[in-house]
Design an enzyme around this catalytic site. Structure first.
Site, PDB file in Angstrom:
ATOM      1  N   PHE A   1      10.369   2.173 -13.733  1.00  0.00           N
ATOM      2  CA  PHE A   1       9.702   1.966 -12.439  1.00  0.00           C
ATOM      3  C   PHE A   1       9.421   0.502 -12.135  1.00  0.00           C
ATOM      4  O   PHE A   1       9.195  -0.300 -13.042  1.00  0.00           O
ATOM      5  CB  PHE A   1       8.376   2.759 -12.406  1.00  0.00           C
ATOM      6  CG  PHE A   1       8.551   4.206 -12.769  1.00  0.00           C
ATOM      7  CD1 PHE A   1       8.098   4.691 -13.983  1.00  0.00           C
ATOM      8  CD2 PHE A   1       9.206   5.074 -11.896  1.00  0.00           C
ATOM      9  CE1 PHE A   1       8.280   6.027 -14.334  1.00  0.00           C
ATOM     10  CE2 PHE A   1       9.397   6.400 -12.231  1.00  0.00           C
ATOM     11  CZ  PHE A   1       8.935   6.892 -13.460  1.00  0.00           C
ATOM     12  N   ASP A   2       9.440   0.184 -10.838  1.00  0.00           N
ATOM     13  CA  ASP A   2       9.052  -1.156 -10.370  1.00  0.00           C
ATOM     14  C   ASP A   2       7.625  -1.128  -9.830  1.00  0.00           C
ATOM     15  O   ASP A   2       6.987  -2.175  -9.719  1.00  0.00           O
ATOM     16  CB  ASP A   2       9.979  -1.605  -9.217  1.00  0.00           C
ATOM     17  CG  ASP A   2      11.419  -1.776  -9.691  1.00  0.00           C
ATOM     18  OD1 ASP A   2      12.328  -1.692  -8.848  1.00  0.00           O
ATOM     19  OD2 ASP A   2      11.598  -1.969 -10.915  1.00  0.00           O
ATOM     20  N   ALA A   3       7.139   0.069  -9.439  1.00  0.00           N
ATOM     21  CA  ALA A   3       5.809   0.161  -8.819  1.00  0.00           C
ATOM     22  C   ALA A   3       5.056   1.363  -9.375  1.00  0.00           C
ATOM     23  O   ALA A   3       5.663   2.404  -9.686  1.00  0.00           O
ATOM     24  CB  ALA A   3       5.954   0.298  -7.298  1.00  0.00           C
TER      25      ALA A   3
ATOM     26  N   GLN B   1       4.643  -3.698  -9.512  1.00  0.00           N
ATOM     27  CA  GLN B   1       3.745  -3.720  -8.351  1.00  0.00           C
ATOM     28  C   GLN B   1       2.735  -2.609  -8.521  1.00  0.00           C
ATOM     29  O   GLN B   1       3.102  -1.481  -8.882  1.00  0.00           O
ATOM     30  CB  GLN B   1       4.569  -3.497  -7.074  1.00  0.00           C
ATOM     31  CG  GLN B   1       3.756  -3.528  -5.790  1.00  0.00           C
ATOM     32  CD  GLN B   1       4.624  -3.323  -4.558  1.00  0.00           C
ATOM     33  OE1 GLN B   1       5.815  -3.024  -4.666  1.00  0.00           O
ATOM     34  NE2 GLN B   1       4.048  -3.505  -3.386  1.00  0.00           N
TER      35      GLN B   1
ATOM     36  N   LYS C   1      11.908   4.330  -7.605  1.00  0.00           N
ATOM     37  CA  LYS C   1      11.429   3.473  -8.713  1.00  0.00           C
ATOM     38  C   LYS C   1       9.919   3.303  -8.686  1.00  0.00           C
ATOM     39  O   LYS C   1       9.365   2.273  -9.106  1.00  0.00           O
ATOM     40  CB  LYS C   1      12.155   2.121  -8.651  1.00  0.00           C
ATOM     41  CG  LYS C   1      13.675   2.253  -8.801  1.00  0.00           C
ATOM     42  CD  LYS C   1      14.401   0.921  -8.795  1.00  0.00           C
ATOM     43  CE  LYS C   1      14.373   0.241 -10.132  1.00  0.00           C
ATOM     44  NZ  LYS C   1      14.919   1.046 -11.247  1.00  0.00           N
TER      45      LYS C   1
END
Ligand SMILES: O=C(O)[C@H](O)[C@H](O)COP(=O)(O)O
Length: 303
Positions: free
Chosen positions: A21-23, A55, A246
């Site tokens: 994941f990005d967030a 994030q 993500k």
């Protein structure tokens, strides 16, 4: 339905999960804290995720506090957070009323059943309101009130919305006024409809339980703008530009947080067992809502 992956103590599994994941969308009550009691290693987990470029968005159904109020709480509890990372149900409702519903002034006034968090967010969107923390309503109803509500002289003709949230000062007078506006045709909205509020390591009546008398009286449910409402997810996606595939939702309550992530088609959901639901609610056959993974407590992500 696949069984959720238990990540507590599984260092490799935790690394693999986080790297997907990005967030991360974080619920607050029951995940980060219970009242003012921070759960173990919460600041460390948030710092670790930030250090890996993730994030973070704090997505709370608690309508009693505005984004600024939450920033003060984060500061007090030593949690690194920016005010713009907070997205609460009061802000979600204020955006919906001002930008989606956008009733033509002056008929866009809101009668608030709730606390100052709702008032502050309506003000941030220039939405006029009455009720809320108005001290003149914190009293017993009188025979004169019954007459003035019935003949409309106590009501504001510009009220077009009733917004119900978590109100620690709910009383019969406020419910009677809200009900009168609904009978006049006002839109029935709720910041959220959580049945309980996790607090002091126990449970108390939640926003949904405060607004329940109006639902019973008017005979219909309010449109809720908090989790699991996808109006809130759309607003979050629009503001933070997250890639849903993500993005992971981290929560303690299956019928709000985890359902919010699943219905929002997020890449993953992580349940923590420090709030409303426990592992018994997600293991075994036929469970209605099941997260992708779970940990005993958020701090377990430190491996
Ligand atoms: O009753 C309520 O409003 C909710 O229990 C409460 O505020 C939930 O907050 P969250 O867990 O979404 O931070």
């Amino acid at each position: 339905m696949a069984q959720p992956k238990y990540l507590t103590g599984d260092k490799a599994g935790i690394e693999e999960f986080i790297d997907k994941f990005d967030a991360f969308l974080f619920d607050c009550d029951g995940v980060l804290w219970s009242g003012d009691h921070l759960f173990p290693k919460v600041p460390e987990v948030l710092e670790m995720l930030r250090s890996r470029g993730k994030q973070l968005v704090f997505v709370t159904n608690n309508s009693t506090k505005s984004r600024a109020d939450y920033k003060k709480k984060f500061d007090k509890l030593g949690i690194p957070a920016k005010v713009d990372e907070v997205f609460g149900s009061s802000y979600s409702a204020a955006i919906y009323i001002s930008r989606i519903l956008s009733l033509p002034p002056p008929k866009n006034k809101v009668f608030v059943l709730g606390e100052s968090g709702i008032e502050a967010e309506l003000e941030s969107e220039n939405v006029p309101y009455v009720g809320g923390t108005d001290p003149s309503l914190r009293r017993d109803i009188t025979p004169e009130d019954f007459a003035a509500i019935a003949d409309g002289s106590m009501l504001d003709d510009d009220v077009g919305v009733v917004l119900s949230g978590l109100d620690f000062h709910v009383n019969y007078l406020k419910l009677a006024i809200a009900f009168a506006y609904l009978r006049r045709g006002a839109q029935f909205l709720a910041t959220n409809t959580d049945s309980t509020l996790p607090m002091a390591h126990a449970f108390f009546p939640g926003a949904g339980s405060v607004g329940a008398p109006l639902v019973k009286a008017i005979g219909r449910e309010a449109l809720a703008l908090g989790k699991p409402s996808q109006a809130m997810m759309d607003a979050i996606e629009g503001k933070f530009k997250v890639d849903r595939e993500k993005t992971c939702m981290v929560g303690d309550r299956l019928n709000t947080d985890i359902q919010f992530g699943i219905e929002g088609k997020l890449g993953g959901t992580l349940m923590v067992c420090t709030g409303v639901n426990s592992k018994e609610d997600i293991l075994g056959e036929g469970k209605p809502v099941v997260p992708a993974a779970y940990v005993d407590s958020l701090g377990d992500l430190m491996g």
